[in-house]
Design an enzyme around this catalytic site. Structure first.
Site, PDB file in Angstrom:
ATOM      1  N   THR A 159      52.646  53.113 -48.974  1.00  0.00           N
ATOM      2  CA  THR A 159      51.760  53.723 -47.987  1.00  0.00           C
ATOM      3  C   THR A 159      52.599  54.453 -46.944  1.00  0.00           C
ATOM      4  O   THR A 159      53.783  54.139 -46.754  1.00  0.00           O
ATOM      5  CB  THR A 159      50.871  52.665 -47.286  1.00  0.00           C
ATOM      6  OG1 THR A 159      51.708  51.714 -46.645  1.00  0.00           O
ATOM      7  CG2 THR A 159      49.961  51.973 -48.277  1.00  0.00           C
ATOM      8  N   ALA A 160      51.969  55.396 -46.259  1.00  0.00           N
ATOM      9  CA  ALA A 160      52.713  56.252 -45.335  1.00  0.00           C
ATOM     10  C   ALA A 160      53.304  55.473 -44.173  1.00  0.00           C
ATOM     11  O   ALA A 160      54.255  55.923 -43.544  1.00  0.00           O
ATOM     12  CB  ALA A 160      51.798  57.356 -44.800  1.00  0.00           C
ATOM     13  N   CYS A 161      52.746  54.284 -43.888  1.00  0.00           N
ATOM     14  CA  CYS A 161      53.305  53.501 -42.776  1.00  0.00           C
ATOM     15  C   CYS A 161      54.608  52.813 -43.175  1.00  0.00           C
ATOM     16  O   CYS A 161      55.199  52.074 -42.380  1.00  0.00           O
ATOM     17  CB  CYS A 161      52.275  52.491 -42.266  1.00  0.00           C
ATOM     18  SG  CYS A 161      50.889  52.195 -43.323  1.00  0.00           S
ATOM     19  N   GLY A 162      55.029  53.016 -44.405  1.00  0.00           N
ATOM     20  CA  GLY A 162      56.302  52.469 -44.828  1.00  0.00           C
ATOM     21  C   GLY A 162      56.187  51.066 -45.398  1.00  0.00           C
ATOM     22  O   GLY A 162      57.191  50.371 -45.556  1.00  0.00           O
ATOM     23  N   VAL A 163      54.965  50.629 -45.680  1.00  0.00           N
ATOM     24  CA  VAL A 163      54.752  49.299 -46.235  1.00  0.00           C
ATOM     25  C   VAL A 163      54.102  49.439 -47.603  1.00  0.00           C
ATOM     26  O   VAL A 163      53.135  50.190 -47.747  1.00  0.00           O
ATOM     27  CB  VAL A 163      53.747  48.481 -45.385  1.00  0.00           C
ATOM     28  CG1 VAL A 163      54.023  47.007 -45.475  1.00  0.00           C
ATOM     29  CG2 VAL A 163      53.664  48.971 -43.968  1.00  0.00           C
TER      30      VAL A 163
END
Ligand code: FMN
Length: 186
Positions: A159-163
């Site tokens: 995911t774009a949040c890095g998770v």
């Protein structure tokens, strides 16, 4: 208006990092000869300009109906009356909550409530995996299923949040195939 003679998708776009995928969906549907009427939330319009959807679809994209130049005097009614499919992609946690609880405080949520019971309705959520797992979001999703919405995804992965986790918007090709089937297009 061009959308009166074609199959019409009312595409709701909310404030998610995945808005760029909605542009692709709008483009592919337009190339298939579908009229795409885009409704953005205010947050979505901060991430991508409505003008881009207008350029892609050839049809004005709207955020509000409280504007002198609104496409129609009561746009929420007009949108619902022309929709052959109501597709919200991406659907943020906030928009899910608005729709699940019958709020009508922006154009997207107001039009959602006006949709005819026979109009197919689908939601493709996109959010951080923890948001997607949050009990309040889970409850809203179940409510929406109960109200006749099909829930598309989300996918698992990066995911774009890095998770990594579940929360990615399903791929545009999946959304386009879904729309094609719902609209009865070969
Ligand atoms: C760059 C950016 C990306 C965001 N991505 C998401 C997202 O993917 N999913 C989500 O639920 N919220 C996301 N948010 C937060 C929402 O935009 C925020 O909750 C907003 O109030 C949603 O309003 P809306 O549902 O009316 O569009 C993001 C915010 C920013 C600034």
């Amino acid at each position: 208006m061009v959308y009166r003679d074609k199959k019409c998708v009312v595409l709701g776009v909310s404030g998610s990092v995945a808005v760029y995928k909605a542009c692709d969906v709008a483009s592919k549907l337009t190339q298939m000869g579908v009229a795409v009427r885009t409704v953005l939330t205010e947050s979505a319009a901060k991430l991508v300009a409505p003008q881009l959807f207008r350029a892609i679809t050839g049809i004005p994209a709207s955020v509000t109906e409280f504007a002198d130049d609104a496409e129609s005097p009561m746009l929420h009614i007009d949108l619902a009356q022309t929709a052959d499919l109501f597709l919200v992609a991406p659907a943020s946690a906030s928009t899910l909550g608005r729709l699940a609880n019958g709020l009508a405080d922006d154009l997207l949520s107001t039009a959602a409530l006006v949709m005819d019971a026979r109009t197919p309705k689908a939601i493709a959520p996109a959010m951080n995996p923890n948001m997607w797992a949050a009990p309040a979001v889970r409850a809203n999703v179940e409510k929406l299923r109960g109200y006749g919405y099909e829930i598309l995804g989300p996918d698992a992965g990066w995911t774009a949040c890095g998770v990594p986790g579940s929360g990615r918007l399903v791929e545009p090709a999946t959304l386009v195939s879904f729309a094609r089937a719902k609209l009865g297009l070969s």
